[in-house]
Design a protein around this motif. Structure first.
Motif, PDB file in Angstrom:
ATOM      1  N   TYR A 118      -0.883   9.131   5.554  1.00 25.85           N
ATOM      2  CA  TYR A 118       0.459   9.504   5.101  1.00 25.85           C
ATOM      3  C   TYR A 118       1.116   8.433   4.242  1.00 25.85           C
ATOM      4  O   TYR A 118       1.680   8.717   3.198  1.00 25.85           O
ATOM      5  N   ASP A 119       1.035   7.188   4.661  1.00 25.98           N
ATOM      6  CA  ASP A 119       1.716   6.103   3.954  1.00 25.98           C
ATOM      7  C   ASP A 119       0.863   5.651   2.764  1.00 25.98           C
ATOM      8  O   ASP A 119      -0.282   5.230   2.951  1.00 25.98           O
ATOM      9  N   PRO A 120       1.391   5.707   1.526  1.00 27.25           N
ATOM     10  CA  PRO A 120       0.581   5.354   0.352  1.00 27.25           C
ATOM     11  C   PRO A 120       0.030   3.927   0.393  1.00 27.25           C
ATOM     12  O   PRO A 120      -1.105   3.680  -0.030  1.00 27.25           O
ATOM     13  N   ALA A 121       0.808   2.973   0.910  1.00 22.82           N
ATOM     14  CA  ALA A 121       0.337   1.592   0.994  1.00 22.82           C
ATOM     15  C   ALA A 121      -0.807   1.468   1.996  1.00 22.82           C
ATOM     16  O   ALA A 121      -1.799   0.766   1.742  1.00 22.82           O
ATOM     17  N   LYS A 122      -0.689   2.145   3.140  1.00 21.90           N
ATOM     18  CA  LYS A 122      -1.771   2.114   4.133  1.00 21.90           C
ATOM     19  C   LYS A 122      -3.010   2.833   3.598  1.00 21.90           C
ATOM     20  O   LYS A 122      -4.150   2.458   3.914  1.00 21.90           O
TER      21      LYS A 122
END
Length: 339
Positions: free
Chosen positions: A312-316
């Motif tokens: 879900y999180d673009p950075a992750k």
């Protein structure tokens, strides 16, 4: 296998709940750029239609956008659903892309519609559908190959570009066709894991050399949830569980934030179906995924792995590529020390 497979990525340009398509595509660009820095070989985009939450429907347009924002990674379709399109139009689109980004474009072809039956009818003008797939592949090979004397229909741009054609599949049909035509083959293990061993064996056993390919070249697509710990990976994986559950229920496919538990969100039958769908999923930290990869590669011969990473999180999600790259680099180091 003595040689570790190359790593590539499959992208659906998945829209997070509440995000715009513009934000989604900007995240896809950043994702592709990070993959390029890490040495991933390909970045492919999948054609889907009439699906809330997936924004890669205009596949060739998005391929051009990603290719223009990167410089070395190969960009292509995984795949173009050929029954939806006249082969001439695809040859012109990909001939144009190859002319703009020489040596970096791949044309992966599927014979499914990539959508529901009503939308499939809206896409097709003649209703011929998948039964014409082998003939359409042959037409594309002709249109992208060298011009023949007196050839009545030409792809301009397209003729003579020899854009590499791949056949994609989740059954034995495309494996047999790819082998017969001497084309590279990609198996969709990220959503249809059941037949992957048999399909890849059929492809290798029946391969006939062609002008494009002297020896069989096989890719396996697998889902992956890499994270800094196994516990975090299990948490992050609930995003893909929710998404596939929504697919089974006929609901919109927006990417949802991970949850602490799926209890209460699915019943036992749904959980079993989701886990079966993700039968080849790699999950965990670097060591866990390395072990899972070793176990997988001990059972099947592939030249390349293509990962789908639903985080879900673009950075992750970008950081997940660091973890995948570490598994590749560790294997390369160990192979070098053995040799």
């Amino acid at each position: 296998m003595s040689k570790h497979p190359d790593y590539s990525l499959l992208e659906l340009a998945s829209v997070r709940e509440g995000d715009s398509v513009g934000t989604t595509l900007a995240n896809s660009v950043a994702y592709a750029q990070h993959a390029e820095k890490l040495g991933f070989r390909r970045f492919w985009l999948a054609e889907h239609h009439n699906m809330d939450g997936i924004s890669s429907s205009a596949t060739s347009v998005l391929i051009g956008h990603i290719a223009g924002k990167t410089s070395t990674i190969r960009v292509g379709s995984g795949g173009v659903m050929l029954p939806n399109h006249p082969p001439l139009v695809i040859a012109e689109q990909f001939g144009t892309l190859e002319s703009l980004y020489p040596g970096r474009i791949d044309l992966g072809l599927g014979r499914a519609p990539g959508t529901d039956p009503v939308t499939a009818r809206a896409l097709r003008r003649d209703g011929l559908g998948a039964e014409q797939f082998p003939e359409d592949v042959a037409r594309l090979q002709t249109l992208l190959g060298p011009l023949q004397p007196g050839q009545p229909v030409k792809a301009i741009p397209g003729a003579g570009t020899n854009v590499p054609i791949w056949l994609l599949g989740s059954s034995l049909y495309s494996a047999q066709l790819a082998a017969m035509r001497g084309l590279p083959y990609a198996f969709a293990g990220h959503f249809a894991p059941r037949l992957y061993r048999e399909a890849l064996r059929v492809y290798r056993d029946n391969f006939r050399p062609s002008d494009q390919l002297a020896e069989p070249y096989a890719m396996l697509a697998v889902p992956a949830v890499p994270a800094d710990s196994v516990e975090e990976a299990r948490f992050l994986a609930t995003t893909s569980y929710q998404r596939i559950l929504a697919l089974f229920r006929g609901q919109p496919l927006w990417m949802k934030p991970p949850v602490d538990t799926m209890d209460g969100l699915w019943n036992a039958g749904e959980e079993a179906s989701v886990r079966d769908f993700l039968g080849l999923q790699l999950l965990g930290d670097t060591a866990a995924i390395r072990q899972q990869l070793d176990e997988l590669l001990a059972t099947v011969e592939v030249d390349e792995l293509m990962f789908t990473v639903d985080i879900y999180d673009p950075a992750k999600r970008r950081h997940a590529l660091d973890i995948l790259a570490a598994t590749r680099d560790q294997s390369t180091d160990s192979t070098a020390s053995i040799n």
